[in-house]
Design an enzyme around this catalytic site. Structure first.
Site, PDB file in Angstrom:
ATOM      1  N   ARG A  21       7.860   5.679   1.491  1.00 45.86           N
ATOM      2  CA  ARG A  21       6.590   5.406   2.175  1.00 45.86           C
ATOM      3  C   ARG A  21       5.854   6.689   2.546  1.00 45.86           C
ATOM      4  O   ARG A  21       5.202   6.762   3.589  1.00 45.86           O
ATOM      5  CB  ARG A  21       6.811   4.533   3.429  1.00 45.86           C
ATOM      6  N   ARG A  25       0.443   4.592   5.983  1.00 46.88           N
ATOM      7  CA  ARG A  25      -0.290   4.456   7.243  1.00 46.88           C
ATOM      8  C   ARG A  25      -0.157   5.603   8.237  1.00 46.88           C
ATOM      9  O   ARG A  25      -0.996   5.745   9.116  1.00 46.88           O
ATOM     10  CB  ARG A  25       0.129   3.152   7.936  1.00 46.88           C
ATOM     11  N   ARG A  34      -8.212   3.366   3.794  1.00 44.39           N
ATOM     12  CA  ARG A  34      -7.843   1.982   4.091  1.00 44.39           C
ATOM     13  C   ARG A  34      -8.921   1.287   4.922  1.00 44.39           C
ATOM     14  O   ARG A  34      -9.220   0.114   4.714  1.00 44.39           O
ATOM     15  CB  ARG A  34      -6.501   1.978   4.828  1.00 44.39           C
ATOM     16  N   ASP A  71       2.436  -1.978  -4.403  1.00 46.19           N
ATOM     17  CA  ASP A  71       3.310  -2.743  -3.515  1.00 46.19           C
ATOM     18  C   ASP A  71       4.224  -3.633  -4.338  1.00 46.19           C
ATOM     19  O   ASP A  71       3.853  -4.047  -5.444  1.00 46.19           O
ATOM     20  CB  ASP A  71       2.502  -3.596  -2.532  1.00 46.19           C
TER      21      ASP A  71
HETATM   22  O1  1CP Z   1       4.572   5.982  -0.517  1.00 44.70           O
HETATM   23  C1  1CP Z   1       4.856   4.788  -0.607  1.00 44.70           C
HETATM   24  O2  1CP Z   1       6.027   4.399  -0.594  1.00 44.70           O
HETATM   25  C2  1CP Z   1       3.720   3.837  -0.740  1.00 44.70           C
HETATM   26  C3  1CP Z   1       3.850   2.749  -1.725  1.00 44.70           C
HETATM   27  C4  1CP Z   1       4.529   1.483  -1.189  1.00 44.70           C
HETATM   28  C5  1CP Z   1       5.837   1.041  -1.459  1.00 44.70           C
HETATM   29  C6  1CP Z   1       6.919   1.793  -2.209  1.00 44.70           C
HETATM   30  C7  1CP Z   1       3.910   0.478  -0.419  1.00 44.70           C
HETATM   31  C8  1CP Z   1       2.541   0.530   0.120  1.00 44.70           C
HETATM   32  N1  1CP Z   1       4.783  -0.584  -0.292  1.00 44.70           N
HETATM   33  C9  1CP Z   1       5.978  -0.262  -0.907  1.00 44.70           C
HETATM   34  C10 1CP Z   1       7.184  -1.093  -1.056  1.00 44.70           C
HETATM   35  C11 1CP Z   1       7.371  -2.308  -0.222  1.00 44.70           C
HETATM   36  N2  1CP Z   1       6.432  -3.228   0.186  1.00 44.70           N
HETATM   37  C12 1CP Z   1       8.635  -2.764   0.223  1.00 44.70           C
HETATM   38  C13 1CP Z   1       9.944  -2.097  -0.102  1.00 44.70           C
HETATM   39  C14 1CP Z   1      10.201  -0.905   0.740  1.00 44.70           C
HETATM   40  C15 1CP Z   1      10.461  -1.164   2.198  1.00 44.70           C
HETATM   41  O3  1CP Z   1      11.412  -1.890   2.509  1.00 44.70           O
HETATM   42  O4  1CP Z   1       9.714  -0.612   3.010  1.00 44.70           O
HETATM   43  C16 1CP Z   1       8.439  -3.950   0.953  1.00 44.70           C
HETATM   44  C17 1CP Z   1       9.510  -4.790   1.615  1.00 44.70           C
HETATM   45  C18 1CP Z   1       7.034  -4.237   0.926  1.00 44.70           C
HETATM   46  C19 1CP Z   1       6.369  -5.403   1.516  1.00 44.70           C
HETATM   47  C20 1CP Z   1       5.293  -4.967   2.430  1.00 44.70           C
HETATM   48  N3  1CP Z   1       4.068  -4.522   2.012  1.00 44.70           N
HETATM   49  C21 1CP Z   1       5.341  -4.838   3.819  1.00 44.70           C
HETATM   50  C22 1CP Z   1       6.566  -5.100   4.697  1.00 44.70           C
HETATM   51  C23 1CP Z   1       6.392  -6.282   5.575  1.00 44.70           C
HETATM   52  C24 1CP Z   1       7.691  -6.779   6.173  1.00 44.70           C
HETATM   53  O5  1CP Z   1       8.050  -7.917   5.833  1.00 44.70           O
HETATM   54  O6  1CP Z   1       8.325  -6.012   6.917  1.00 44.70           O
HETATM   55  C25 1CP Z   1       4.078  -4.388   4.273  1.00 44.70           C
HETATM   56  C26 1CP Z   1       3.599  -4.164   5.661  1.00 44.70           C
HETATM   57  C27 1CP Z   1       3.299  -4.164   3.090  1.00 44.70           C
HETATM   58  C28 1CP Z   1       1.926  -3.592   3.000  1.00 44.70           C
HETATM   59  C29 1CP Z   1       1.892  -2.173   2.574  1.00 44.70           C
HETATM   60  N4  1CP Z   1       2.411  -1.681   1.402  1.00 44.70           N
HETATM   61  C30 1CP Z   1       2.190  -0.328   1.270  1.00 44.70           C
HETATM   62  C31 1CP Z   1       1.466   0.056   2.458  1.00 44.70           C
HETATM   63  C32 1CP Z   1       0.975   1.454   2.742  1.00 44.70           C
HETATM   64  C33 1CP Z   1       1.292  -1.092   3.248  1.00 44.70           C
HETATM   65  C34 1CP Z   1       0.540  -1.165   4.557  1.00 44.70           C
HETATM   66  C35 1CP Z   1      -0.822  -1.652   4.289  1.00 44.70           C
HETATM   67  C36 1CP Z   1      -1.696  -1.543   5.492  1.00 44.70           C
HETATM   68  O7  1CP Z   1      -1.666  -2.436   6.320  1.00 44.70           O
HETATM   69  O8  1CP Z   1      -2.449  -0.564   5.555  1.00 44.70           O
END
Ligand code: 1CP
Length: 334
Positions: A21, A25, A34, A71
């Site tokens: 990540r 954010r 964003r 994502d």
């Molecule tokens: O640098 C990076 O890693 C950015 C790219 C990235 C990756 C690898 C994003 C952007 N998401 C992910 C993977 C991801 N997405 C996972 C696996 C890794 C982990 O466990 O953290 C999972 C479970 C998700 C699902 C997801 N997408 C969540 C989690 C929600 C929960 O159930 O806890 C969330 C909040 C997102 C949205 C998201 N994806 C990425 C970002 C920067 C965001 C936030 C968006 C925002 O609100 O601005």
């Protein structure tokens, strides 16, 4: 060859720094983009912006690898399921239509995600040759957690949803394995040179089902990667001592440990694999000396073995980017 691939592929001990990540954010430059792009899926489908966000942490910290900004839920989106990211709540998916999903073919899937592949292509061309470009997927189980809405707010499972009469779970997992292998190949064809397989919710699986829901699907994907010589890193978060069984069965090139795993235990028990990560992302919220102390534990434990310094889960949104700079300086000078 990038340092990350030297470690994963040739098992050479060297430094290669990236953070889960790392694009996201906690960075003001991400929040600025964003705030002007309310629809998260559309942001992931904007190849130019996605590439720009991917490169933000490289510019700021000169990290050794970039991970493409996308994502794991782009896959259910490309399978035709409705995906919404709700502010302060996270992802919410529409009802799953099994028949429609089973009908999706390689061409229609790849076409829907072509902007993601274009973002990889653009990024690869801008990224210095010696840096890795990491692609990723969510493992089938973790995708199903969202696709079926089986995780309750308290992180317990709504197992009733796994027993829906007409839902053939095995068929769905097999379909996801096939589609995910296509997604990996497409990302590699576009210029990615490593894939990380996130099974973020593996820790929720009851013991009796872990083989079918976690080990087997991960193993099929790793087997595909090995056949295609694609460097792979698995992250079965939360499975505690089962990390050992996972590693022996799945045999990935790399395995990311989470913050609950004792690094010395990992070193002793996870063999024939490159270990990555472990440091609790909450350590970056602590005073500097405490953060350095915990980081030192990981660096010392894995000294002289091929190890990829990283976290035990993604950077938290409340992380101060300057704290990360301090950690990076410390690691590089160690
Ligand atoms: O640098 C990076 O890693 C950015 C790219 C990235 C990756 C690898 C994003 C952007 N998401 C992910 C993977 C991801 N997405 C996972 C696996 C890794 C982990 O466990 O953290 C999972 C479970 C998700 C699902 C997801 N997408 C969540 C989690 C929600 C929960 O159930 O806890 C969330 C909040 C997102 C949205 C998201 N994806 C990425 C970002 C920067 C965001 C936030 C968006 C925002 O609100 O601005």
């Amino acid at each position: 060859m990038s340092n990350l691939n030297k470690i994963l592929h040739n098992k050479i001990s060297c430094k290669s720094l990236w953070f889960m990540r790392q694009a996201g954010r906690y960075l003001p430059e991400f929040r600025e983009i964003r705030s002007k792009n309310q629809n998260f899926i559309n942001l992931c489908l904007n190849s130019e912006l996605s590439s720009e966000i991917t490169l933000q942490p490289i510019k700021r910290f000169d990290l050794d690898s970039a991970i493409i900004f996308s994502d794991i839920l782009m896959v259910p989106y490309a399978l035709g399921q409705e995906v919404n990211f709700i502010k302060n709540e996270g992802p919410v998916l529409g009802n799953l239509n099994m028949n429609n999903i089973l009908k999706v073919n390689k061409e229609s899937f790849s076409k829907k995600l072509s902007p993601v592949y274009r973002a990889i292509d653009i990024t690869r061309k801008k990224l210095p040759k010696e840096k890795s470009l990491i692609s990723f997927i969510g493992a089938p189980w973790t995708l199903l957690v969202y696709m079926l809405g089986i995780k309750k707010a308290d992180n317990n499972l709504n197992l009733k949803k796994l027993n829906i009469k007409d839902l053939k779970l095995g068929d769905l997992i097999n379909k996801l394995v096939k589609i995910l292998n296509i997604h990996i190949q497409n990302q590699v064809d576009a210029g990615a040179d490593v894939v990380q397989i996130f099974d973020s919710w593996a820790g929720l699986i009851p013991s009796a089902n872990i083989q079918d829901l976690c080990y087997s699907p991960n193993a099929k994907i790793v087997e595909f990667c090995k056949k295609k010589k694609i460097s792979n890193i698995c992250f079965p978060k939360g499975i505690k001592l089962k990390y050992k069984e996972f590693n022996n069965f799945v045999k990935p090139d790399g395995i990311n440990i989470d913050y609950e795993i004792d690094p010395q235990w990992a070193k002793n028990n996870l063999t024939d694999v490159v270990i990555q990560g472990g440091l609790d992302p909450k350590a970056l919220l602590k005073p500097e000396d405490e953060m350095i102390e915990v980081a030192t534990k990981y660096i010392k434990t894995f000294q002289n073995t091929p190890y990829v310094f990283n976290l035990g889960h993604g950077l938290l949104p409340e992380t101060d980017p300057d704290k990360l700079t301090t950690l990076i300086k410390f690691y590089r000078n160690y």
